[in-house]
Design a protein around this motif. Structure first.
Motif, PDB file in Angstrom:
ATOM      1  N   LEU A   7       6.916   9.863   6.430  1.00 30.03           N
ATOM      2  CA  LEU A   7       5.548   8.772   7.276  1.00 30.03           C
ATOM      3  C   LEU A   7       4.456   9.830   6.198  1.00 30.03           C
ATOM      4  O   LEU A   7       3.522   9.081   6.222  1.00 30.03           O
ATOM      5  N   ASP A   8       4.405  11.016   5.917  1.00 23.96           N
ATOM      6  CA  ASP A   8       3.117  12.046   5.043  1.00 23.96           C
ATOM      7  C   ASP A   8       3.235  11.431   3.494  1.00 23.96           C
ATOM      8  O   ASP A   8       2.073  10.831   3.262  1.00 23.96           O
ATOM      9  N   LEU A   9       4.004   9.629   2.630  1.00 27.89           N
ATOM     10  CA  LEU A   9       3.708   9.305   1.745  1.00 27.89           C
ATOM     11  C   LEU A   9       3.349   8.177   2.498  1.00 27.89           C
ATOM     12  O   LEU A   9       2.244   7.190   1.125  1.00 27.89           O
ATOM     13  N   LEU A  10       2.980   7.495   3.815  1.00 27.35           N
ATOM     14  CA  LEU A  10       2.620   6.373   3.793  1.00 27.35           C
ATOM     15  C   LEU A  10       0.971   6.345   3.687  1.00 27.35           C
ATOM     16  O   LEU A  10       0.382   7.608   4.808  1.00 27.35           O
ATOM     17  N   PRO A  11       0.458   4.855   4.297  1.00 28.99           N
ATOM     18  CA  PRO A  11      -1.131   4.975   3.850  1.00 28.99           C
ATOM     19  C   PRO A  11      -0.878   5.328   5.969  1.00 28.99           C
ATOM     20  O   PRO A  11      -0.355   4.544   6.718  1.00 28.99           O
ATOM     21  N   THR A  12      -2.358   5.670   6.333  1.00 33.91           N
ATOM     22  CA  THR A  12      -2.567   5.765   7.281  1.00 33.91           C
ATOM     23  C   THR A  12      -2.630   4.484   8.484  1.00 33.91           C
ATOM     24  O   THR A  12      -1.619   4.311   9.189  1.00 33.91           O
ATOM     25  N   ARG A  13      -2.779   3.007   8.137  1.00 31.45           N
ATOM     26  CA  ARG A  13      -1.935   2.358   8.827  1.00 31.45           C
ATOM     27  C   ARG A  13      -0.930   1.487   8.968  1.00 31.45           C
ATOM     28  O   ARG A  13       0.010   1.218   9.972  1.00 31.45           O
ATOM     29  N   ALA A  14      -0.187   2.265   7.417  1.00 28.35           N
ATOM     30  CA  ALA A  14       1.429   2.301   7.845  1.00 28.35           C
ATOM     31  C   ALA A  14       2.063   2.874   8.922  1.00 28.35           C
ATOM     32  O   ALA A  14       3.197   2.711   9.981  1.00 28.35           O
ATOM     33  N   VAL A  15       1.532   4.431   9.140  1.00 31.13           N
ATOM     34  CA  VAL A  15       2.034   5.415  10.050  1.00 31.13           C
ATOM     35  C   VAL A  15       2.354   4.744  11.200  1.00 31.13           C
ATOM     36  O   VAL A  15       2.835   4.539  12.774  1.00 31.13           O
ATOM     37  N   VAL A  16       0.812   3.802  12.146  1.00 31.64           N
ATOM     38  CA  VAL A  16       0.327   3.177  13.072  1.00 31.64           C
ATOM     39  C   VAL A  16       1.244   1.919  13.056  1.00 31.64           C
ATOM     40  O   VAL A  16       1.428   2.493  14.698  1.00 31.64           O
ATOM     41  N   GLU A  17       1.350   1.659  12.426  1.00 27.75           N
ATOM     42  CA  GLU A  17       2.244   0.260  12.885  1.00 27.75           C
ATOM     43  C   GLU A  17       3.245   0.990  12.222  1.00 27.75           C
ATOM     44  O   GLU A  17       4.047   0.069  13.481  1.00 27.75           O
ATOM     45  N   LEU A  18       4.024   2.047  11.895  1.00 30.54           N
ATOM     46  CA  LEU A  18       5.829   2.528  12.222  1.00 30.54           C
ATOM     47  C   LEU A  18       6.142   2.887  13.903  1.00 30.54           C
ATOM     48  O   LEU A  18       6.696   2.960  14.763  1.00 30.54           O
ATOM     49  N   LEU A  19       4.734   3.704  14.031  1.00 32.72           N
ATOM     50  CA  LEU A  19       4.567   4.222  15.205  1.00 32.72           C
ATOM     51  C   LEU A  19       4.716   2.972  16.541  1.00 32.72           C
ATOM     52  O   LEU A  19       5.233   3.321  17.930  1.00 32.72           O
TER      53      LEU A  19
END
Length: 282
Positions: A7-19
């Protein structure tokens, strides 16, 4: 998840989409427990119809979700606040350390004063939380019926419950953070459990919250709108009937059957459902 995300290596948008992707499994997990939820709802309705209370308990996120459910019910469904109660490990300022607080559990048991006529809904993602197990075990020993809401199969809490809702969501996107999908599943399961119970208790007419408490201007207008819709009258006439009768169900009986407010109020109180109160041969 077979491959854990960085998660810490991903762009914020990608984190949100995974959540958000993780939340897609929540409704199917709860839906798989529909039979258990329905059984729990019937149990709650039967106990409350006989005068029992609906109690909730839990610790951490699970406890706060349980407490929110308890707080919402009296106003939504016009229940006597003495009939619904919740205890959360550590109270309003509870922290993770209170999950193991058995002395606090004993104090909360004294405050709850669980009886054989009550229903206790115990919520714990792991089904192993010491505080919650203590409360549930003591409740069961008094003869109260216990409904467990958990997020794993075959847990100690589920084993001691009369009804177990096991909404298994699997690994969280943020590993171990049960405030995410597990918390969402608990909220949906509790909403379905209590709403179905209130339907069985006659607190719902059609899809309307018949007994909603008019605690503010918005809710008073909603109650008048409910009366107007059922009785087929204007909102103004509904508001006058509410003022005369004191409750939406009595106001509907007054308007539909043409009974005086006092007679309509007595008749409404004699029946579990509004439909029964409106039957001409009642």
């Amino acid at each position: 998840m077979s491959e854990r995300p960085e998660l810490d290596l991903l762009p914020t948008r990608a984190v949100v989409e995974l959540l958000l992707d993780g939340e897609q499994r929540v409704v199917p997990a709860v839906r798989a427990q529909a039979a258990a939820i329905a059984g729990g709802a019937d149990l709650i309705a039967a106990r409350m119809r006989a005068g029992g209370r609906l109690l909730f308990t839990g610790a951490g996120t699970s406890g706060r979700i349980a407490a929110a459910e308890a707080a919402e019910l009296p106003g939504t469904f016009g229940l006597d606040r003495a009939l619904v109660a919740a205890r959360v490990a550590g109270g309003a300022v509870g922290t993770d350390e209170h999950e193991d607080d058995l002395a606090g559990a004993q104090a909360d048991l004294t405050a709850l004063a669980i009886t054989a006529g009550d229903v206790l809904v115990a919520v714990a993602a792991s089904g192993t939380t010491p505080y919650t197990l203590c409360i549930a075990g003591a409740g069961r020993s008094t003869g109260a019926q216990v409904i467990a809401v958990v997020n794993v199969p075959a847990s100690p809490l589920a084993d001691l419950a009369d009804v177990a809702v096991e909404a298994v969501v699997g690994d969280e996107v943020l590993r171990g953070s049960t405030r995410l999908s597990a918390g969402s599943a608990q909220k949906i399961a509790l909403n379905a459990l209590t709403t179905a119970a209130m339907v069985r208790l006659g607190r719902v007419h059609g899809d309307l919250m018949l007994d909603v408490v008019g605690a503010n201007a918005k809710l008073r207008a909603r109650s008048a709108g409910i009366v107007a819709e059922i009785a087929g009258c204007s909102p103004e006439a509904a508001a006058r009937a509410l003022a005369s009768c004191g409750s939406a169900r009595a106001a509907v009986v007054h308007l539909v059957l043409g009974l005086p407010p006092s007679v309509a109020t007595a008749r409404a109180a004699q029946h579990i459902t509004l439909r029964d109160a409106l039957r001409s041969n009642s």
